[in-house]
Design a protein around this motif. Structure first.
Motif, PDB file in Angstrom:
ATOM      1  N   THR A  34       0.937  -1.588   0.392  1.00 58.72           N
ATOM      2  CA  THR A  34      -0.135  -0.317  -0.214  1.00 58.72           C
ATOM      3  C   THR A  34       0.722   1.266  -0.050  1.00 58.72           C
ATOM      4  N   ILE A  35       0.624   2.402  -0.407  1.00 61.00           N
ATOM      5  CA  ILE A  35       1.577   3.181  -1.295  1.00 61.00           C
ATOM      6  C   ILE A  35       0.017   4.901  -1.212  1.00 61.00           C
ATOM      7  N   HIS A  36       0.919   5.565  -0.622  1.00 60.13           N
ATOM      8  CA  HIS A  36      -0.219   7.215  -0.532  1.00 60.13           C
ATOM      9  C   HIS A  36       0.302   7.716  -1.643  1.00 60.13           C
ATOM     10  N   ILE A  37      -0.509   8.391  -2.418  1.00 59.68           N
ATOM     11  CA  ILE A  37       0.033   9.807  -3.684  1.00 59.68           C
ATOM     12  C   ILE A  37      -0.871  10.995  -3.435  1.00 59.68           C
ATOM     13  N   SER A  38      -0.342  11.768  -4.377  1.00 58.01           N
ATOM     14  CA  SER A  38      -1.224  13.155  -3.840  1.00 58.01           C
ATOM     15  C   SER A  38      -0.838  13.673  -5.622  1.00 58.01           C
ATOM     16  N   VAL A  39      -2.663  13.782  -5.396  1.00 57.65           N
ATOM     17  CA  VAL A  39      -2.823  14.124  -6.823  1.00 57.65           C
ATOM     18  C   VAL A  39      -3.057  15.514  -6.964  1.00 57.65           C
ATOM     19  N   ASP A  40      -3.111  16.633  -8.275  1.00 57.03           N
ATOM     20  CA  ASP A  40      -3.766  17.798  -8.752  1.00 57.03           C
ATOM     21  C   ASP A  40      -5.040  17.341  -8.773  1.00 57.03           C
ATOM     22  N   GLU A  41      -5.938  17.906  -7.751  1.00 55.50           N
ATOM     23  CA  GLU A  41      -7.481  17.458  -8.512  1.00 55.50           C
ATOM     24  C   GLU A  41      -8.100  17.577  -9.348  1.00 55.50           C
ATOM     25  N   SER A  42      -6.932  18.487 -10.541  1.00 55.51           N
ATOM     26  CA  SER A  42      -7.343  18.454 -11.585  1.00 55.51           C
ATOM     27  C   SER A  42      -7.669  17.473 -12.478  1.00 55.51           C
ATOM     28  N   PHE A  43      -6.985  16.509 -12.147  1.00 52.69           N
ATOM     29  CA  PHE A  43      -6.620  15.434 -12.853  1.00 52.69           C
ATOM     30  C   PHE A  43      -7.296  14.138 -12.183  1.00 52.69           C
ATOM     31  N   LYS A  44      -8.379  14.037 -11.435  1.00 52.70           N
ATOM     32  CA  LYS A  44      -8.711  13.143 -10.249  1.00 52.70           C
ATOM     33  C   LYS A  44     -10.057  12.098 -10.940  1.00 52.70           C
ATOM     34  N   ILE A  47      -7.026   9.688 -13.446  1.00 60.84           N
ATOM     35  CA  ILE A  47      -6.156   8.960 -11.999  1.00 60.84           C
ATOM     36  C   ILE A  47      -6.688   8.009 -11.417  1.00 60.84           C
ATOM     37  N   GLU A  48      -8.196   8.055 -11.420  1.00 62.91           N
ATOM     38  CA  GLU A  48      -9.329   7.727 -11.238  1.00 62.91           C
ATOM     39  C   GLU A  48      -8.889   6.341 -11.331  1.00 62.91           C
ATOM     40  N   GLU A  49      -9.290   6.785 -12.860  1.00 70.86           N
ATOM     41  CA  GLU A  49      -9.625   5.380 -14.164  1.00 70.86           C
ATOM     42  C   GLU A  49      -8.233   5.107 -14.148  1.00 70.86           C
ATOM     43  N   GLN A  50      -6.755   5.506 -13.648  1.00 74.03           N
ATOM     44  CA  GLN A  50      -5.450   4.420 -13.796  1.00 74.03           C
ATOM     45  C   GLN A  50      -5.587   3.500 -12.438  1.00 74.03           C
ATOM     46  N   ALA A  65      -4.986   8.142  -3.199  1.00 70.70           N
ATOM     47  CA  ALA A  65      -4.906   9.026  -3.890  1.00 70.70           C
ATOM     48  C   ALA A  65      -5.580  10.203  -3.100  1.00 70.70           C
ATOM     49  N   HIS A  66      -5.067  11.629  -2.588  1.00 66.24           N
ATOM     50  CA  HIS A  66      -5.382  12.247  -1.880  1.00 66.24           C
ATOM     51  C   HIS A  66      -5.362  13.349  -3.462  1.00 66.24           C
ATOM     52  N   TYR A  67      -6.599  14.060  -3.494  1.00 60.03           N
ATOM     53  CA  TYR A  67      -6.870  14.598  -4.639  1.00 60.03           C
ATOM     54  C   TYR A  67      -6.905  16.165  -3.716  1.00 60.03           C
ATOM     55  N   LYS A  68      -5.988  17.084  -4.110  1.00 66.40           N
ATOM     56  CA  LYS A  68      -5.835  18.420  -3.530  1.00 66.40           C
ATOM     57  C   LYS A  68      -5.478  19.794  -4.312  1.00 66.40           C
ATOM     58  N   PRO A  69      -5.356  21.142  -4.407  1.00 68.64           N
ATOM     59  CA  PRO A  69      -4.006  21.793  -4.920  1.00 68.64           C
ATOM     60  C   PRO A  69      -2.817  21.039  -5.036  1.00 68.64           C
ATOM     61  N   GLU A  70      -2.786  22.029  -6.220  1.00 70.91           N
ATOM     62  CA  GLU A  70      -1.261  21.670  -6.602  1.00 70.91           C
ATOM     63  C   GLU A  70      -0.196  21.460  -5.964  1.00 70.91           C
ATOM     64  N   VAL A 201     -11.685  24.508 -15.623  1.00 75.36           N
ATOM     65  CA  VAL A 201     -11.498  23.219 -15.379  1.00 75.36           C
ATOM     66  C   VAL A 201     -10.556  22.954 -16.391  1.00 75.36           C
ATOM     67  N   GLY A 202      -9.789  21.439 -15.636  1.00 74.50           N
ATOM     68  CA  GLY A 202      -8.876  21.236 -16.944  1.00 74.50           C
ATOM     69  C   GLY A 202     -10.111  19.985 -17.401  1.00 74.50           C
ATOM     70  N   VAL A 203      -9.186  19.940 -18.294  1.00 80.04           N
ATOM     71  CA  VAL A 203     -10.520  18.980 -19.558  1.00 80.04           C
ATOM     72  C   VAL A 203     -10.960  17.725 -19.161  1.00 80.04           C
ATOM     73  N   SER A 204     -10.196  17.292 -18.530  1.00 79.60           N
ATOM     74  CA  SER A 204     -10.454  15.866 -18.496  1.00 79.60           C
ATOM     75  C   SER A 204     -11.927  15.632 -17.232  1.00 79.60           C
ATOM     76  N   TRP A 205     -12.120  16.727 -16.400  1.00 81.31           N
ATOM     77  CA  TRP A 205     -13.436  16.617 -15.960  1.00 81.31           C
ATOM     78  C   TRP A 205     -14.564  16.902 -16.152  1.00 81.31           C
ATOM     79  N   ILE A 206     -14.439  17.530 -17.938  1.00 78.49           N
ATOM     80  CA  ILE A 206     -15.978  18.121 -18.941  1.00 78.49           C
ATOM     81  C   ILE A 206     -16.012  17.309 -20.782  1.00 78.49           C
TER      82      ILE A 206
END
Length: 311
Positions: A34-44, A47-50, A65-70, A201-206
């Motif tokens: 198990t590992i923890h990673i921090s991800v720019d929320e724009s790519f949630k 990255i969730e699918e990955q 994954a922890h989604y948060k500001p860059e 917004v990041g394009v992966s959201w829309i």
């Protein structure tokens, strides 16, 4: 007595030396742990699918994954519990040296894919075509168009940083006309309910027409048209389509990088290798981003219409 003291001292020194020389064994491997990673929320979404596909292939692994500001992601690099961050900014050699001095290991970093910042407007908004000058003017508060702007925060986010660094070329925008949402999804929902606003917004959201949730959102909002950079025809406008992100014709493109701190063949490196593999890169492509490791081939074709023959 002195002799026994010398023997005891020697044994104790040998014990301490052996303990000091023995390194702690990693708690994870390429296929387990198990590992923890921090991800720019724009790519949630992407990255969730990955993570979902990776964990289905390796069921003994867990990537939290922890989604948060860059900016918070970069701060997390110094946190022992965070193995990797996924952000929009390439790490500089000075930054890498700083983290190496602080962490005791040199962080690995490379490009994963290309992304874009999309502008979204309400379905009932009178405008959906904007020039770059109008966008910059709205950010500065000097443009007369009757819109206010919505971001996923007013500081520390990659979208805010992109607006300042790339759209305004270092100028600070007028925060009095900015509404701060708590996430990218809230930006889109806010635009869906308020015709007088434009969201960033990041394009992966829309931008993914194969995502049922995004298709529902696209019934309430529209992606705005922006001037095409490097197009031969004058007054040509475009949207953040894959081809136009790849060729940089869409003006607001950016990159996705990973920064990994791992000095063994562990789960972090395995996840990076997966995202760089054909399967991982196809996930980026299917999410309507541009994969960095898989080449897009564009060919010109000519279609000949044939009149159907009645049977």
């Amino acid at each position: 007595m002195k002799k026994w003291s010398m023997v005891l001292f020697g044994c104790l020194s040998l014990f301490l030396f052996s303990c000091k020389g023995k390194k702690a064994q990693p708690a994870d491997s390429a296929t387990d742990g198990t590992i923890h990673i921090s991800v720019d929320e724009s790519f949630k979404p992407i990255i969730e699918e990955q993570i979902q596909v990776f964990q289905s292939a390796y069921p003994k692994t867990k990537i939290i994954a922890h989604y948060k500001p860059e900016a918070d992601c970069w701060n997390d690099l110094l946190n022992d519990s965070t193995r990797m961050v996924i952000v929009t900014k390439k790490i500089t050699s000075e930054e890498a040296n700083y983290y190496a001095d602080s962490l005791g290991l040199y962080p690995q970093s490379d490009l994963l894919a290309s992304d874009a910042v999309a502008l979204v407007v309400n379905r009932n908004a009178p405008d959906s075509v904007f020039t770059k000058e109008e966008v910059a003017g709205m950010l500065l508060g000097t443009e007369k168009l009757p819109y206010k702007l919505v971001f996923d925060g007013v500081n520390a986010t990659s979208t805010v940083r992109y607006a300042i660094d790339s759209i305004l070329k270092g100028k600070l925008f007028n925060t009095s006309i900015i509404t701060a949402a708590r996430s990218s999804s809230e930006v889109v929902e806010y635009i869906a309910a308020n015709p007088g606003y434009i969201g960033f917004v990041g394009v992966s959201w829309i931008g993914n027409p194969e995502d049922s949730k995004q298709l529902e959102l696209l019934k309430k909002v529209r992606i705005a048209w922006l001037p095409c950079d490097s197009c031969e025809e004058a007054n040509t406008y475009t949207k953040p389509w894959q081809e136009d992100i790849l060729t940089k014709r869409y003006p607001y493109t950016r990159e996705i990088y990973y920064v990994l701190k791992e000095n063994h063949v562990g789960l972090g490196k395995a996840f990076v290798n997966f995202m760089n593999s054909d399967r991982g890169q196809l996930i980026f492509r299917r999410g309507y981003l541009v994969p960095a490791r898989r080449i897009f081939i564009m060919r010109e074709t000519q279609l000949k219409l044939v009149k159907p023959v009645k049977q």
